[in-house]
Design a protein around this motif. Structure first.
Motif, mmCIF file in Angstrom:
data_model
loop_
_atom_site.group_PDB
_atom_site.id
_atom_site.type_symbol
_atom_site.label_atom_id
_atom_site.label_comp_id
_atom_site.label_asym_id
_atom_site.label_seq_id
_atom_site.Cartn_x
_atom_site.Cartn_y
_atom_site.Cartn_z
ATOM 1 N N UNK A 56 -102.238 -30.409 86.317
ATOM 2 C CA UNK A 56 -101.697 -30.596 84.974
ATOM 3 C C UNK A 56 -101.315 -29.242 84.384
ATOM 4 N N UNK A 57 -100.167 -29.189 83.776
ATOM 5 C CA UNK A 57 -99.686 -27.981 83.136
ATOM 6 C C UNK A 57 -100.423 -27.795 81.814
ATOM 7 N N UNK A 58 -101.046 -26.632 81.568
ATOM 8 C CA UNK A 58 -101.766 -26.423 80.304
ATOM 9 C C UNK A 58 -100.865 -26.554 79.078
ATOM 10 N N UNK A 59 -99.599 -26.205 79.214
ATOM 11 C CA UNK A 59 -98.676 -26.363 78.083
ATOM 12 C C UNK A 59 -98.427 -27.838 77.778
ATOM 13 N N UNK A 60 -98.362 -28.648 78.821
ATOM 14 C CA UNK A 60 -98.175 -30.081 78.618
ATOM 15 C C UNK A 60 -99.410 -30.685 77.942
ATOM 16 N N UNK A 61 -100.590 -30.242 78.348
ATOM 17 C CA UNK A 61 -101.823 -30.721 77.717
ATOM 18 C C UNK A 61 -101.824 -30.365 76.236
ATOM 19 N N UNK A 62 -101.507 -29.103 75.929
ATOM 20 C CA UNK A 62 -101.469 -28.664 74.533
ATOM 21 C C UNK A 62 -100.414 -29.427 73.738
ATOM 22 N N UNK A 63 -99.242 -29.631 74.349
ATOM 23 C CA UNK A 63 -98.173 -30.366 73.674
ATOM 24 C C UNK A 63 -98.602 -31.790 73.346
ATOM 25 N N UNK A 64 -99.238 -32.472 74.298
ATOM 26 C CA UNK A 64 -99.640 -33.863 74.055
ATOM 27 C C UNK A 64 -100.730 -33.948 72.991
ATOM 28 N N UNK A 110 -111.529 -32.025 82.415
ATOM 29 C CA UNK A 110 -112.684 -31.703 81.560
ATOM 30 C C UNK A 110 -112.918 -30.207 81.380
ATOM 31 N N UNK A 111 -112.408 -29.381 82.276
ATOM 32 C CA UNK A 111 -112.607 -27.937 82.118
ATOM 33 C C UNK A 111 -111.629 -27.322 81.124
ATOM 34 N N UNK A 112 -110.518 -27.980 80.918
ATOM 35 C CA UNK A 112 -109.512 -27.435 79.994
ATOM 36 C C UNK A 112 -109.649 -28.006 78.588
ATOM 37 N N UNK A 113 -110.063 -29.238 78.479
ATOM 38 C CA UNK A 113 -110.210 -29.889 77.178
ATOM 39 C C UNK A 113 -111.680 -30.273 77.046
ATOM 40 N N UNK A 114 -112.374 -29.607 76.160
ATOM 41 C CA UNK A 114 -113.810 -29.834 76.048
ATOM 42 C C UNK A 114 -114.235 -30.186 74.641
ATOM 43 N N UNK A 169 -117.279 -34.903 64.241
ATOM 44 C CA UNK A 169 -118.470 -35.464 64.866
ATOM 45 C C UNK A 169 -118.113 -36.643 65.761
ATOM 46 N N UNK A 170 -117.230 -37.490 65.272
ATOM 47 C CA UNK A 170 -116.809 -38.651 66.047
ATOM 48 C C UNK A 170 -116.115 -38.223 67.342
ATOM 49 N N UNK A 171 -115.239 -37.224 67.271
ATOM 50 C CA UNK A 171 -114.524 -36.760 68.461
ATOM 51 C C UNK A 171 -115.452 -36.046 69.440
ATOM 52 N N UNK A 172 -116.426 -35.314 68.933
ATOM 53 C CA UNK A 172 -117.369 -34.634 69.831
ATOM 54 C C UNK A 172 -118.228 -35.658 70.568
ATOM 55 N N UNK A 173 -118.695 -36.685 69.862
ATOM 56 C CA UNK A 173 -119.470 -37.747 70.519
ATOM 57 C C UNK A 173 -118.607 -38.469 71.546
ATOM 58 N N UNK A 174 -117.383 -38.771 71.181
ATOM 59 C CA UNK A 174 -116.455 -39.452 72.085
ATOM 60 C C UNK A 174 -116.171 -38.603 73.321
ATOM 61 N N UNK A 175 -115.933 -37.313 73.122
ATOM 62 C CA UNK A 175 -115.630 -36.425 74.252
ATOM 63 C C UNK A 175 -116.826 -36.247 75.169
ATOM 64 N N UNK A 176 -118.013 -36.134 74.597
ATOM 65 C CA UNK A 176 -119.199 -35.956 75.447
ATOM 66 C C UNK A 176 -119.479 -37.205 76.273
ATOM 67 N N UNK A 177 -119.265 -38.382 75.699
ATOM 68 C CA UNK A 177 -119.446 -39.614 76.468
ATOM 69 C C UNK A 177 -118.369 -39.749 77.542
ATOM 70 N N UNK A 178 -117.144 -39.342 77.228
ATOM 71 C CA UNK A 178 -116.058 -39.420 78.214
ATOM 72 C C UNK A 178 -116.329 -38.482 79.380
ATOM 73 N N UNK A 179 -116.838 -37.296 79.102
ATOM 74 C CA UNK A 179 -117.130 -36.361 80.189
ATOM 75 C C UNK A 179 -118.337 -36.815 81.000
ATOM 76 N N UNK A 180 -119.219 -37.581 80.381
ATOM 77 C CA UNK A 180 -120.387 -38.087 81.108
ATOM 78 C C UNK A 180 -119.996 -39.152 82.137
ATOM 79 N N UNK A 181 -118.988 -39.962 81.841
ATOM 80 C CA UNK A 181 -118.588 -41.021 82.774
ATOM 81 C C UNK A 181 -117.312 -40.664 83.538
ATOM 82 N N UNK A 182 -116.889 -39.419 83.445
ATOM 83 C CA UNK A 182 -115.616 -38.983 83.996
ATOM 84 C C UNK A 182 -115.495 -39.239 85.486
#
Length: 173
Positions: free
Chosen positions: A13-21, A56-60, A84-97
């Protein structure tokens, strides 16, 4: 990680594309927030979970927190509520990644529903404790709509990473 059988090999994945999205999803959320409708899905949460699962290493958690603060400032909400909602969501997503990547996008949508429900509950409880405001009944369907949009958003975000279908001398893979 061993790829499941029948899955195409993806380009990095291109880091610029990730940032753009992510910026585009933040802008879409800001525009949807101006309409005043509470039943619209949280596009930034969908894109954030997608990149947390696939990169998960680029978007944390730090980026999830900053995007949540930006949305809080825009919505004039309690500072840290969306963060807080996004941090909880991201941590759960990385747990089941790792487990989630074994399934197709449609099957992933079923497994993402509890994540969106828990994130919505965190936001609702925070709003209830601080502002003493009950969630509107139409907000109960938002996590289901977010999960329904998961295959579409996933296909759009994976499209630039797909390799050519017909390998030739120039493209051996």
């Amino acid at each position: 990680m061993i790829m499941p059988a029948g899955r195409p090999l993806l380009l990095p994945a291109n880091p610029r594309f990730i940032a753009f999205t992510l910026v585009l999803a933040l802008l879409i959320n800001m525009l949807l927030g101006l309409s005043g409708h509470r039943w619209l899905p949280d596009v930034l949460a969908i894109v954030l979970v997608f990149w947390n699962v696939h990169q998960p290493r680029r978007v944390g958690l730090g980026l999830a927190f900053l995007l949540g603060l930006a949305l809080d400032v825009h919505e004039s909400a309690l500072l840290g509520q969306n963060a807080l909602s996004y941090v909880v969501l991201s941590s759960m997503a990385m747990a089941i990644q790792r487990r989630l990547l074994w399934f197709s996008l449609r099957e992933q949508a079923l497994q993402i529903v509890p994540l969106f429900v828990i994130a919505a509950l965190v936001e609702w409880v925070t709003r209830l404790v601080v502002q003493d405001a009950w969630p509107h009944w139409s907000q109960l369907f938002v996590p289901l709509m977010q999960a329904a949009l998961w295959p579409l958003v996933g296909a759009l975000l994976l499209a630039p990473q797909k390799r050519a279908f017909a390998p030739d001398n120039i493209r051996p893979l």
